[in-house]
Scaffold this motif. Structure first.
Motif, PDB file in Angstrom:
ATOM      1  N   GLN A   1     -10.456  -1.365  -8.922  1.00 24.09           N
ATOM      2  CA  GLN A   1     -10.837  -1.277  -7.424  1.00 24.09           C
ATOM      3  C   GLN A   1     -12.004  -0.650  -6.928  1.00 24.09           C
ATOM      4  O   GLN A   1     -12.713  -1.130  -6.127  1.00 24.09           O
ATOM      5  CB  GLN A   1      -9.342  -0.747  -6.723  1.00 24.09           C
ATOM      6  CG  GLN A   1      -8.226  -1.636  -6.539  1.00 24.09           C
ATOM      7  CD  GLN A   1      -7.054  -0.824  -5.840  1.00 24.09           C
ATOM      8  OE1 GLN A   1      -6.841   0.171  -6.242  1.00 24.09           O
ATOM      9  NE2 GLN A   1      -7.008  -1.412  -4.815  1.00 24.09           N
TER      10      GLN A   1
ATOM     11  N   LYS B   1     -11.589  -8.994   0.118  1.00 23.31           N
ATOM     12  CA  LYS B   1     -12.730  -9.421  -0.454  1.00 23.31           C
ATOM     13  C   LYS B   1     -12.771 -10.989  -0.136  1.00 23.31           C
ATOM     14  O   LYS B   1     -13.607 -11.511   0.039  1.00 23.31           O
ATOM     15  CB  LYS B   1     -12.534  -9.122  -2.048  1.00 23.31           C
ATOM     16  CG  LYS B   1     -13.825  -9.719  -2.796  1.00 23.31           C
ATOM     17  CD  LYS B   1     -13.692  -9.452  -4.411  1.00 23.31           C
ATOM     18  CE  LYS B   1     -14.620  -9.981  -4.967  1.00 23.31           C
ATOM     19  NZ  LYS B   1     -14.376  -9.461  -6.468  1.00 23.31           N
TER      20      LYS B   1
ATOM     21  N   LEU C   1     -14.916  -3.243   1.946  1.00 23.85           N
ATOM     22  CA  LEU C   1     -14.169  -1.985   2.262  1.00 23.85           C
ATOM     23  C   LEU C   1     -15.099  -0.762   2.001  1.00 23.85           C
ATOM     24  O   LEU C   1     -15.648  -0.484   0.886  1.00 23.85           O
ATOM     25  CB  LEU C   1     -12.961  -1.879   1.458  1.00 23.85           C
ATOM     26  CG  LEU C   1     -11.836  -0.625   2.022  1.00 23.85           C
ATOM     27  CD1 LEU C   1     -11.379  -0.641   3.203  1.00 23.85           C
ATOM     28  CD2 LEU C   1     -10.853  -0.686   0.772  1.00 23.85           C
TER      29      LEU C   1
ATOM     30  N   ARG D   1      -3.808  -3.450  -4.400  1.00 20.34           N
ATOM     31  CA  ARG D   1      -4.504  -4.284  -4.965  1.00 20.34           C
ATOM     32  C   ARG D   1      -4.589  -5.512  -4.053  1.00 20.34           C
ATOM     33  O   ARG D   1      -5.442  -6.072  -3.771  1.00 20.34           O
ATOM     34  CB  ARG D   1      -4.428  -4.426  -6.454  1.00 20.34           C
ATOM     35  CG  ARG D   1      -5.481  -5.486  -7.246  1.00 20.34           C
ATOM     36  CD  ARG D   1      -5.126  -5.620  -8.627  1.00 20.34           C
ATOM     37  NE  ARG D   1      -6.069  -6.542  -9.176  1.00 20.34           N
ATOM     38  CZ  ARG D   1      -6.059  -6.839 -10.421  1.00 20.34           C
ATOM     39  NH1 ARG D   1      -5.428  -6.165 -11.551  1.00 20.34           N
ATOM     40  NH2 ARG D   1      -6.878  -7.742 -10.996  1.00 20.34           N
TER      41      ARG D   1
ATOM     42  N   GLN E   1      -3.828  -5.898  -1.100  1.00 19.22           N
ATOM     43  CA  GLN E   1      -4.601  -5.956   0.019  1.00 19.22           C
ATOM     44  C   GLN E   1      -6.268  -6.036  -0.230  1.00 19.22           C
ATOM     45  O   GLN E   1      -7.020  -6.567   0.567  1.00 19.22           O
ATOM     46  CB  GLN E   1      -4.454  -4.710   0.986  1.00 19.22           C
ATOM     47  CG  GLN E   1      -2.975  -4.583   1.325  1.00 19.22           C
ATOM     48  CD  GLN E   1      -2.825  -5.004   3.004  1.00 19.22           C
ATOM     49  OE1 GLN E   1      -3.677  -6.065   3.112  1.00 19.22           O
ATOM     50  NE2 GLN E   1      -1.966  -4.730   3.442  1.00 19.22           N
ATOM     51  N   THR E   2      -6.653  -5.192  -1.085  1.00 21.63           N
ATOM     52  CA  THR E   2      -8.229  -5.204  -1.409  1.00 21.63           C
ATOM     53  C   THR E   2      -8.886  -6.358  -1.741  1.00 21.63           C
ATOM     54  O   THR E   2      -9.943  -6.832  -1.427  1.00 21.63           O
ATOM     55  CB  THR E   2      -8.640  -4.140  -2.436  1.00 21.63           C
ATOM     56  OG1 THR E   2      -7.868  -4.279  -3.687  1.00 21.63           O
ATOM     57  CG2 THR E   2      -8.191  -2.661  -1.885  1.00 21.63           C
ATOM     58  N   GLU E   3      -7.855  -7.404  -2.363  1.00 26.04           N
ATOM     59  CA  GLU E   3      -8.172  -8.526  -3.047  1.00 26.04           C
ATOM     60  C   GLU E   3      -8.240  -9.636  -1.875  1.00 26.04           C
ATOM     61  O   GLU E   3      -9.376 -10.294  -1.536  1.00 26.04           O
ATOM     62  CB  GLU E   3      -7.101  -9.154  -3.810  1.00 26.04           C
ATOM     63  CG  GLU E   3      -7.496  -8.502  -5.266  1.00 26.04           C
ATOM     64  CD  GLU E   3      -8.535  -8.743  -6.025  1.00 26.04           C
ATOM     65  OE1 GLU E   3      -9.115 -10.025  -6.136  1.00 26.04           O
ATOM     66  OE2 GLU E   3      -9.410  -7.941  -6.618  1.00 26.04           O
TER      67      GLU E   3
ATOM     68  N   TYR F   1      -7.908   5.444  -5.792  1.00 24.71           N
ATOM     69  CA  TYR F   1      -7.770   3.854  -6.414  1.00 24.71           C
ATOM     70  C   TYR F   1      -8.123   3.541  -7.623  1.00 24.71           C
ATOM     71  O   TYR F   1      -8.582   4.407  -8.377  1.00 24.71           O
ATOM     72  CB  TYR F   1      -8.911   3.237  -5.513  1.00 24.71           C
ATOM     73  CG  TYR F   1      -8.773   3.123  -4.011  1.00 24.71           C
ATOM     74  CD1 TYR F   1      -8.558   1.999  -3.386  1.00 24.71           C
ATOM     75  CD2 TYR F   1      -9.287   4.062  -3.172  1.00 24.71           C
ATOM     76  CE1 TYR F   1      -8.300   1.867  -1.808  1.00 24.71           C
ATOM     77  CE2 TYR F   1      -9.083   4.009  -2.031  1.00 24.71           C
ATOM     78  CZ  TYR F   1      -8.425   2.919  -1.292  1.00 24.71           C
ATOM     79  OH  TYR F   1      -8.397   2.806   0.085  1.00 24.71           O
TER      80      TYR F   1
ATOM     81  N   LEU G   1     -15.401  -0.878  -4.263  1.00 26.33           N
ATOM     82  CA  LEU G   1     -15.637  -0.196  -3.080  1.00 26.33           C
ATOM     83  C   LEU G   1     -17.165   0.273  -2.611  1.00 26.33           C
ATOM     84  O   LEU G   1     -17.781   0.281  -3.739  1.00 26.33           O
ATOM     85  CB  LEU G   1     -14.741   1.198  -3.303  1.00 26.33           C
ATOM     86  CG  LEU G   1     -13.331   1.005  -3.404  1.00 26.33           C
ATOM     87  CD1 LEU G   1     -12.645   2.375  -3.658  1.00 26.33           C
ATOM     88  CD2 LEU G   1     -12.549   0.422  -2.313  1.00 26.33           C
TER      89      LEU G   1
ATOM     90  N   THR H   1       0.800  -1.131   0.272  1.00 24.66           N
ATOM     91  CA  THR H   1      -0.187   0.064  -0.080  1.00 24.66           C
ATOM     92  C   THR H   1       1.058   1.190  -0.021  1.00 24.66           C
ATOM     93  O   THR H   1       0.772   2.368  -0.759  1.00 24.66           O
ATOM     94  CB  THR H   1      -0.887   0.078   1.076  1.00 24.66           C
ATOM     95  OG1 THR H   1      -2.033  -0.939   1.059  1.00 24.66           O
ATOM     96  CG2 THR H   1      -1.528   1.251   1.356  1.00 24.66           C
TER      97      THR H   1
ATOM     98  N   TRP I   1      -6.452  -4.034   9.384  1.00 27.16           N
ATOM     99  CA  TRP I   1      -7.796  -4.112   8.759  1.00 27.16           C
ATOM    100  C   TRP I   1      -8.241  -5.777   9.251  1.00 27.16           C
ATOM    101  O   TRP I   1      -9.294  -5.933   9.528  1.00 27.16           O
ATOM    102  CB  TRP I   1      -7.812  -4.236   7.524  1.00 27.16           C
ATOM    103  CG  TRP I   1      -7.205  -4.850   6.541  1.00 27.16           C
ATOM    104  CD1 TRP I   1      -5.924  -4.730   5.992  1.00 27.16           C
ATOM    105  CD2 TRP I   1      -7.359  -6.496   6.284  1.00 27.16           C
ATOM    106  NE1 TRP I   1      -5.632  -5.874   5.324  1.00 27.16           N
ATOM    107  CE2 TRP I   1      -6.443  -6.941   5.290  1.00 27.16           C
ATOM    108  CE3 TRP I   1      -8.526  -7.341   6.443  1.00 27.16           C
ATOM    109  CZ2 TRP I   1      -6.312  -7.961   4.727  1.00 27.16           C
ATOM    110  CZ3 TRP I   1      -8.509  -8.494   5.681  1.00 27.16           C
ATOM    111  CH2 TRP I   1      -7.567  -8.941   4.940  1.00 27.16           C
TER     112      TRP I   1
END
Length: 410
Positions: A382, A362, A368, A355, A357-359, A378, A386, A124, A331
């Motif tokens: 992404q 999920k 998020l 990406r 982290q967001t994956e 973003y 959101l 990140t 998180w």
């Protein structure tokens, strides 16, 4: 007042580190490659720069800082026709900890001062640096930008990222100083009191129609007013000195740490206070900080803790929301909260989360939630995953329509 990036950097170069630049078993050259573009910033004369080296990490316990120097010089200075510029760095823990393909930023922060910032690949921190300096990606040669003419406002996200680098903006609101001192004196009030006052000074917002924009306006105003009051209070402490003779180093360190801790704690409480007010104004039923299993305390449970513990209540109508001003690796802490709710929600002010982290969020059934003004940090892909604060409020209000509940005031 605009907050341009040029207030902190007059020029930057961004690239990916090669094996020969960082691996002691491959080379001891202590030099960066692909540097010719820096001539537009450093010129052609030999120069030595005081340098702060910073290693960023998504794990806050692994942040590193070191002071050293860098030297810009022409290795073929005496050759009549050829030039070979080099950028040498002194030994330091930051670059010793770096790996091939990590991102490196070399930024000019003063006439004879540089900052060298390293972020691990796919982190990140890396994505935030690329966003901050307006770059999609980096190559094995420095991409250099002259920022002296850049007057664009960085906005909340830019100031957030700079703060993680220890580059705080010295911005205050002198027009509010007399009122602040009249209302609070030279004493820090509780965060709830201060949040309420800060909200009262923000006009032309719509908590119901535009909760995302309202939240950001409230938070930014509160931050500005807090720094205005803090500057006066801390200045008085500095004038008094530290200890009996005014030069007690340990007392000075204690003050410095207390300032940092107060800022972090205040930011978190402010986030919670303002979110709670927005929920109430949007007629959302909730409990704040109530206990679930194993003494866990999720930040918010909807429609309330009473319903959470009610055996006959449909669990599909329950929602939980965790709050983190900074997400990074923190998180995961919300995953163990509110066991009856398998699909969690987390709202954060962290811009440009990677990406990876967001994956992973999920994959762990974590939705998020990001205030809409931060969506632009973003990637387009992404952003599809959101949820805005408006979207979250609509979700919980929609679930409220499936049951009859009396307003819960906690």
């Amino acid at each position: 007042m605009a907050s341009p990036l040029s207030r902190f950097f007059s020029g930057v170069g961004v690239k990916r580190l090669s094996q020969v630049e960082v691996a002691p078993d491959a080379s001891n050259q202590h030099e960066f490659n692909g540097i010719n573009e820096f001539r537009s910033i450093f010129g052609s004369e030999k120069r030595k720069f005081e340098t702060k080296f910073i290693f960023l990490s998504d794990d806050e316990d692994k942040l590193l800082e070191a002071n050293g120097f860098m030297t810009w010089y022409d290795a073929r200075e005496n050759h009549p026709t050829r030039t070979e510029f080099r950028l040498y760095y002194s030994s330091n823990e930051v670059l010793a900890s770096a790996n091939s393909n990590d991102l490196v930023v070399v930024g000019k922060t003063g006439a004879d001062q540089l900052a060298v910032i390293v972020a691990p690949q796919n982190s990140t921190s890396e994505k935030q640096l690329l966003w901050l300096f307006g770059m999609e990606e980096a190559a094995n040669k420095f991409m250099v930008r002259d920022l002296t003419g850049d007057k664009r406002d960085m906005g909340f996200a830019g100031r957030y990222i700079l703060s993680s680098l220890g580059m705080e903006q010295d911005e205050t609101a002198p027009d509010f100083l007399d009122e602040l001192l009249y209302k609070f004196g030279k004493v820090f009030p509780t965060t709830k009191e201060f949040s309420a006052y800060a909200r009262s000074t923000v006009k032309y917002v719509s908590p119901v129609e535009e909760p995302d924009e309202t939240l950001m306006a409230w938070l930014e105003r509160e931050e500005l007013l807090f720094k205005t009051l803090e500057k006066v209070i801390v200045k008085d402490q500095l004038v008094k000195g530290f200890g009996p003779d005014g030069t007690d180093v340990e007392e000075f360190i204690k003050l410095s740490l207390s300032i940092q801790n107060r800022r972090k704690a205040r930011a978190g409480f402010s986030f919670e206070n303002n979110i709670a007010i927005l929920f109430s104004l949007n007629r959302v039923h909730y409990s704040h900080g109530a206990v679930t299993e194993r003494n866990n305390k999720p930040d918010f449970v909807f429609p309330g803790i009473r319903y959470y513990h009610e055996a006959g209540f449909n669990p599909e109508l329950l929602t939980m929301l965790g709050l983190k001003t900074t997400a990074k690796d923190r998180w995961r802490q919300v995953l163990s909260e509110a066991a009856k709710i398998p699909n969690k929600h987390l709202i954060t002010l962290e811009p440009s989360i990677s990406r990876n982290q967001t994956e992973e969020m999920k994959a762990n059934n974590l939705q998020l939630v990001i205030p809409a003004p931060l969506f632009g940090t973003y990637s387009a892909e992404q952003q599809k995953g959101l949820m805005s604060l408006r979207g979250f409020i609509d979700l919980v209000n929609g679930r409220q329509n499936h049951y009859s509940a009396t307003p819960l005031l906690f």
